[in-house]
Design a protein around this motif. Structure first.
Motif, PDB file in Angstrom:
ATOM      1  N   ARG A 190       0.858  -1.191   0.000  1.00  0.00           N
ATOM      2  CA  ARG A 190       0.000   0.000   0.000  1.00  0.00           C
ATOM      3  C   ARG A 190       0.895   1.241   0.000  1.00  0.00           C
ATOM      4  N   PRO A 191       1.211   1.753  -1.166  1.00  0.00           N
ATOM      5  CA  PRO A 191       2.215   2.826  -1.245  1.00  0.00           C
ATOM      6  C   PRO A 191       1.680   4.179  -0.809  1.00  0.00           C
ATOM      7  N   MET A 307      -6.404   2.590  -4.983  1.00  0.00           N
ATOM      8  CA  MET A 307      -5.405   1.542  -5.128  1.00  0.00           C
ATOM      9  C   MET A 307      -5.566   0.784  -6.439  1.00  0.00           C
ATOM     10  N   ASP A 308      -6.631   1.072  -7.173  1.00  0.00           N
ATOM     11  CA  ASP A 308      -6.880   0.439  -8.465  1.00  0.00           C
ATOM     12  C   ASP A 308      -6.664   1.489  -9.549  1.00  0.00           C
ATOM     13  N   ALA A 309      -5.597   1.331 -10.310  1.00  0.00           N
ATOM     14  CA  ALA A 309      -5.258   2.345 -11.311  1.00  0.00           C
ATOM     15  C   ALA A 309      -6.362   2.514 -12.346  1.00  0.00           C
ATOM     16  N   VAL A 322      -4.264   9.718  -8.027  1.00  0.00           N
ATOM     17  CA  VAL A 322      -3.158   9.299  -7.183  1.00  0.00           C
ATOM     18  C   VAL A 322      -3.311   7.799  -6.891  1.00  0.00           C
ATOM     19  N   LEU A 323      -2.331   7.018  -7.273  1.00  0.00           N
ATOM     20  CA  LEU A 323      -2.330   5.589  -6.978  1.00  0.00           C
ATOM     21  C   LEU A 323      -1.648   5.403  -5.627  1.00  0.00           C
ATOM     22  N   ALA A 324      -2.455   5.356  -4.569  1.00  0.00           N
ATOM     23  CA  ALA A 324      -1.884   5.311  -3.226  1.00  0.00           C
ATOM     24  C   ALA A 324      -2.951   4.850  -2.242  1.00  0.00           C
TER      25      ALA A 324
END
Length: 569
Positions: A190-191, A307-309, A322-324
């Motif tokens: 989980r970035p 979290m899902d692009a 934001v992918l985070a």
């Protein structure tokens, strides 16, 4: 050198991944696995009456604990195919369910043998991944991959086809040695967001005059506190996406409730009037927006964190995606805005929201004073608000009555609301409540269902009684398939077909199974009966007679082509 068969090795893998509960229905294709579970005193087996409802139990167990929910369909063919609806539901809910299905022996694979179907092709569309264990040396490895896949962001269901001869084969210590590479490091997947994107979000929120935070499942199933802290810092009301009214406790001053067609007018208007919308852990999906600017501002700057692009900007253009991790991003932005004080415009915005929210809650209480007989839904919601304890987990079905319940109940300890979300499944809530209770034995669980949906799953009363799972089920009994009858009334001139339901007295049925049964026909009996049911020492079913004419057409947009053709009532 010690040996064990494939069933015993499978149990070792379950144990290595911290599994303490397995839902399932026995079948001859997986007898070695059931036999191994017999000796696993640290793993509780819950025998269900239908594989579909067993998946719902595993689904709610997973959603309310963050741990994988395991369902075992013991028989290939019909036992496995019964999993499909439940896995499709879990897929839409991003729920980490691990389904184990019996499969024909590899010797007879693809020979159209007894109870054989192409299970790999069948489950591929309704899972993150489907695994087939056809070599004994791959059993432990593929099972571990299944757990990693189910738990890794975004989570979701997986299925493992266990061929019966693989389960029967003997293994020694040179094959799949314990501890089988237990799934670890998932949290590390989980970035946090790059500093540049954090700074851009901070700049937009710093200058916003009408900020709103939309909190979805990515908040609810992670952490709500960082989101609340950011809302307090920037003066942003927190609106929740559909099915996630518990993303933040409803007692928080910034809580606005659920947005969109399934939500309330205050929350929806906030999203329509906002100039900056920070979307945390939500797709802005169908039930939240109907994919229409009727439910969200066309002019707002949208920051979407997921979290899902594939979800970023999918339905509405965004200023940036934001992918985070959503709560992690909220914490980063809070740090970047340290010392910030909202301006006068933001203060007025928040004060106006607070006043409108207060008026809405007062209106609901007034509407709940209706003591008409048959009982009105608003009277039931008021009774539930007065009786549900602080720790309650509420599970809901699909259907018009349960859809009305989404936004009118209190959610004080997140997660506290489990629904079919966008899959819209009827027959979900009771089984989901049983799974939630097993995952959270110290919390109160109350399940709401219509009479039609409950009629689909009454056999699981036996599961609850046999396994000592003490939940409360409130059956909203109006004798109709409510949503469909409303559409036939409003758009098809009252030409009713298939809309009425004949039910047994569900309180009497409950007692036949060995559960507690209650019946309510008078509004004044609601609070005392619900309280008594919640305090019961075993499963309690409350059959509430609801006005069959209290129907509402939720999807009026679907019948625009029928405008002017209905009865007009």
């Amino acid at each position: 050198m010690s040996t064990r068969n494939g069933g015993q090795l499978t149990v070792e893998v379950l144990r290595a991944h911290g599994v303490d509960t397995v839902f399932g229905l026995i079948g001859s294709a997986t007898m070695e696995l059931f036999d191994a579970l017999h000796d696993a005193e640290d793993i509780r087996f819950i025998g269900v009456r239908d594989e579909r409802t067993g998946v719902h139990m595993a689904d709610a167990y997973a959603r309310t604990t963050g741990r994988p929910g395991v369902i075992l369909a013991g028989q290939n063919g019909p036992g496995a195919t019964n999993l499909v609806t439940g896995l499709a539901q879990a897929m839409r809910a991003y729920s980490p369910v691990v389904a184990l299905a019996g499969a024909t022996s590899t010797e007879h694979y693809q020979l159209d043998g007894f109870q054989e179907i192409d299970q790999h092709a069948l489950f591929t569309p309704v899972t993150k991944r489907t695994f087939d264990v056809v070599q004994r040396k791959r059993l432990g490895d593929l099972l571990t991959q299944a757990f990693r896949t189910a738990l890794s962001p975004r989570p979701g269901p997986v299925l493992v086809n266990l061929h019966r001869d693989v389960l029967a084969q003997e293994f020694d210590d040179t094959v799949n040695p314990t501890p089988l590479r237990r799934t670890e490091g998932i949290e590390g997947l989980r970035p946090l967001a790059p500093a540049g994107l954090v700074a851009r979000a901070a700049d937009l929120l710093r200058t916003a005059e009408r900020p709103v935070i939309v909190a979805g499942g990515g908040v609810k199933f992670r952490e709500w506190e960082p989101v609340a802290a950011l809302a307090e810092l920037v003066g942003a009301p927190i609106v929740t996406s559909a099915g996630h009214g518990d993303a933040v406790p409803s007692t928080h001053p910034a809580y606005a409730g659920q947005m969109g067609p399934r939500g309330n007018v205050v929350a929806t208007q906030l999203v329509k009037d906002a100039d900056v919308i920070l979307v945390l852990g939500s797709r802005l999906g169908f039930n939240s927006t109907f994919f229409s600017y009727d439910n969200i501002s066309r002019d707002a700057q949208i920051i979407q964190v997921e979290m899902d692009a594939t979800a970023l900007g999918r339905y509405f253009p965004v200023a940036f995606g934001v992918l985070a991790d959503a709560p992690g991003f909220a914490g980063q932005v809070t740090e970047a805005l340290a010392g910030h004080r909202p301006g006068a415009a933001v203060s007025d915005w928040f004060d106006t929201f607070t006043a409108r929210r207060r008026d809405l809650l007062e209106q609901r209480e007034r509407e709940g004073d209706d003591n008409a007989t048959p009982i009105q839904p608003t009277r039931i919601w008021k009774a539930l608000r007065a009786t549900l304890p602080e720790d309650v987990i509420v599970t809901l079905d699909a259907g018009t009555l349960c859809l009305q319940a989404h936004d009118v109940l209190p959610y004080r300890q997140s997660p506290a609301l489990i629904t079919p979300v966008d899959f819209g499944l009827v027959g979900f809530s009771f089984a989901a409540g049983l799974g939630a209770k097993l995952g959270n034995p110290d919390r109160t669980v109350v399940s709401l269902m219509g009479d039609g949906g409950f009629g689909m799953v009454t056999s699981e009363i036996s599961t609850a009684v046999q396994s000592g799972i003490n939940t409360t089920v409130i059956v909203l009994n109006n004798g109709v398939w409510g949503a469909e009858k409303a559409y036939q009334r409003d758009f098809y001139g009252g030409r009713y077909i298939g809309a009425d339901v004949v039910n047994p007295p569900y309180d009497e049925l409950a007692r036949l199974y060995g559960a507690h049964g209650f019946a309510v026909e008078k509004p004044d009996d609601l609070e005392s009966t619900i309280s008594e049911a919640i305090a019961s020492d075993r499963l309690a079913i409350v059959d509430v007679k609801v006005d069959p004419d209290a129907l509402y057409s939720f999807r009026r947009d679907s019948f625009k082509h029928r405008a002017g053709t209905g009865s007009g009532s």
